[in-house]
Structure formats: C-alpha cells, structure tokens
Write an enzyme that holds these catalytic residues in place. Structure first.
Site, short mmCIF file in Angstrom:
data_model
loop_
_atom_site.label_atom_id
_atom_site.label_comp_id
_atom_site.label_asym_id
_atom_site.label_seq_id
_atom_site.Cartn_x
_atom_site.Cartn_y
_atom_site.Cartn_z
CG ASP A 166 -4.98 24.39 28.14
OD1 ASP A 166 -5.53 23.79 29.08
OD2 ASP A 166 -3.94 25.05 28.28
CG ASP A 169 -5.31 21.34 32.27
OD1 ASP A 169 -4.26 20.84 31.82
OD2 ASP A 169 -5.33 22.40 32.93
CD GLU A 170 -1.10 20.85 28.05
OE1 GLU A 170 -1.08 21.64 27.08
OE2 GLU A 170 -0.20 20.80 28.90
#
Length: 393
Positions: free
Chosen positions: A9, A102-103
């Site tokens: 993350d 974003d992960e």
C-alpha cells in the site's frame, strides 16, 4: 504448503505525490482536495493527528486543523505514478492484483525455495521507493485479509511479516473495524451486543452472526478467525465494461448521436460506481453504413464520474467521426479498471455534487437503472439543447 500473500500500500498516496514535486509540503499538515465547498480526498499524517479524515468537507477539516495547507489534487499525475508503480511490481512479482490506485496484492507462494520471501518483498518495496520516490508499506502473511490488516497496522512505511502460527495472536486484540468488510453500520450493530475485538467476534457462534448479518456473517466469522481462501486475481488492462447501440435506421444526425452516447455513458458510469471500479481508458467505436468500423481511445485519470467520462467520450467521437457518412452503430468501452471508492473527482467537485451522485445512484438502486437520468441522455420525443458539459450536473 501454506500460501505467501503480500499486501502493498502506497502511504498517503496523493500526499506523497504532491511532496515529490514540492518539498515545502514535507512535514506539514497537508490536505488534498477541492475548494471551500469540496471534500478531503487525502491528508497527511500530520493532518490526521488533528482528526482530519478522507471524505470530510474541507470546511470541517480546516476548523480541525487551521494550519493545514490545502492543495487541489492532480488526478492525471496520480494516475501516471500509479501506472509506474504497477509496472515495477508486475515486472518482478509472479502474480499481481491491483486492488486500487494505490494498493496491490502479490502471491509469492513457493518463492521461499529460492529467496527469503520477506527479504524479496522488502527489496521490491525498496525498488518502488528508489525508482518513483514514493513510500510504500507492506505485510506478508498467509492470505489477503491478514496481509491487508497487517499493512494498516505497520504504517507508515511499515514492513511486517505475520507467520501462520502467529495469525490469531496478531488479530485477536484488534478492533473489528480493522476487518476490511466491517463498515460503520456493521460496527455499530456488533458493538451494541459487546463485540468490539476480533477475538470476541471469532468466538461468536457462526449461526448467530448469520442471523444478525445474513450471508456475510459466515464470511465475517472466517476473516475474524484468519481464514481467507480468496485468490490473488492477476491484474490486467483487458478488464473492461462496454455497450453498443445499433440503430434501426442508419443516421448522420449528430445531435441525436451525442444524446445516445451520453445515455450510454451514464449507464456504464453507474455500473462502475455500483461495482466500485475506476476506469483509466475510454474507447469510442463507430460503424458506418458500409460496415467500415473505426475506434479511437485515450488514457484518462482514474474516474467513474458521469460528467468526466461524457466529456472524453464526446471529444473522441468528434475526432473519430470525420467521413460524414451515415452511422449504423456506436459503442463505448471503459477499460484499465481498478477497484476504487473515489466515485467522483474529489478535486473538482463539491459536497453538493457528491450528494447528487449518491442520491441518483440510490434512486437507481431502488427503482431501476432507468429511473432517473440526464435530459440529454433520455429517450425524449423532443430533442433538448445539448448541455454545457463543463457545468456541474
């Protein structure tokens, strides 16, 4: 053999992107979002200390933290950096699922035969930071649920390994809110009967949870006990949603064609939001009356907002339709999908617009997809004037 699942993350992703281009933002309370009537899209840890949270109105955030610096977000920049990180991870990891902008989830099962799994993952995280300048946290464990919770517990810039024999010891003292599928409603429901820790939840009779929550009760009990057999689904840009419209009679009525395209975009955007997808590529297709077929596409910042997607679709259509022949079919495809909850552009849009989208989606959820729509996208006998697509819906 147990699985080795990594969750990675990017820490305060939007904030980190802004700090890459402006070092003055380092170490200060920073809020990414729209103007006074907008909402918080992301905030730094310094701002979180004062109680600022994502999706909070900017005015409220500034009351909590008057010293914060507010920066209008740049989704195009964030999308580009997200793609750069994706390429680095995909190049090195055997199986990658891009869970959001974003992960990421990685399945590195079996790699411990050749590398130390933790050492390999740590080196990958260092590569991401070295090549992009973005901080990234990760957790390595036996499944997606434990790894995701582990990443949250290790931030900021955390590196954590939770081995199989330590899973229950790790999970037990944590709040049930740490379980990904537990929202505010479920948390309040369980809290009222004294269930606040994962250990208490894991010891509940599964039948009781099923009666309280429904079919999700079984899944929730499994996660509380560290059980999650969901696979890491390889990320692919081929993932898409699309629709086409073949006309009863071939036409070159440009205004009518634009109305049809607007209606098609509205339905696909609602599907994106309902399934929690964000699109990064728009494709428009036309088929002429001689059956020649042409397409044009463009890469866009991740979004699922109608008004944003309509603008790109109409721009592509105007560039594509150059032959002035009758058209037999028009089609739209949204691809490059990733999971995401940023249902509209938080950097451009107001709290009122977010409320409008939520209200429209709620009406569609209750009464059907065609229950409410823009006038320009509706099937009307009289043709309205095309709307100003730069205005808010």
């Amino acid at each position: 053999m147990g699985r080795s699942i990594v969750h990675m993350d990017l820490d305060t992703f939007f904030v980190s992107c802004e700090r890459l281009v402006n070092s003055k933002f380092n170490g200060i309370p920073l809020i990414i979002g729209g103007g006074d009537r907008g909402v918080v899209a992301s905030c730094s840890y310094e701002a979180r200390y004062f109680g600022v949270r994502s999706a909070m109105p900017i005015k409220m955030a500034m009351r909590l933290c008057p010293e914060a610096k507010v920066v209008k977000g740049d989704m195009e920049r964030y999308s580009q950096l997200s793609h750069a990180v994706t390429e680095i991870i995909e190049e090195k990891a055997p199986v990658v699922e891009k869970a959001s902008i974003d992960e990421f989830y990685l399945d590195i099962t079996g790699m411990d035969k050749f590398h130390g799994s933790y050492k390999w993952t740590n080196e990958l995280a260092q590569s991401v930071t070295k090549e992009t300048g973005l901080p990234i946290s990760f957790a390595l464990s036996v499944n997606k649920t434990v790894s995701k919770i582990g990443t949250g517990e290790s931030k900021p810039v955390g590196r954590l390994e939770i081995q199989e024999q330590d899973v229950r010891q790790f999970l037990n003292p944590l709040s049930i809110q740490k379980i990904p599928m537990v929202g505010d409603v479920t948390f309040q429901l369980l809290s009222r009967i004294g269930i606040r820790t994962i250990q208490t939840l894991s010891e509940m009779p599964i039948q009781v949870l099923q009666q309280m929550i429904g079919k999700n009760g079984i899944e929730l009990w499994k996660k509380a006990n560290g059980i999650d057999n969901n696979p890491v689904e390889p990320y692919t840009e081929r993932k898409s949603i699309s629709t086409e419209n073949t006309f009863d009679q071939d036409t070159f009525d440009i205004q009518m064609l634009k109305f049809v395209l607007i209606g098609m975009v509205e339905k696909l955007a609602y599907q994106l939001r309902s399934e929690q997808w964000l699109a990064s590529t728009v494709v428009v297709k036309i088929r002429y009356n001689n059956f020649d077929t042409e397409t044009k596409q463009c890469r866009i910042p991740y979004t699922s907002g109608d008004h944003v997607l309509i603008r790109y679709v109409l721009e592509l259509f105007e560039k594509l339709y150059q032959r002035r022949m009758r058209i037999r079919l028009v089609g739209i495809r949204f691809s490059g999908l990733v999971r995401g909850t940023y249902q509209i552009n938080m950097f451009e849009d107001t709290v009122e617009m977010m409320s409008l989208y939520q209200a429209m989606d709620n009406i569609k959820n209750r009464f059907g997809q065609d229950a409410v729509s823009r006038c320009a996208g509706a099937n009307l006998k009289s043709k309205p004037i095309l709307p100003d697509l730069n205005s808010k819906p």
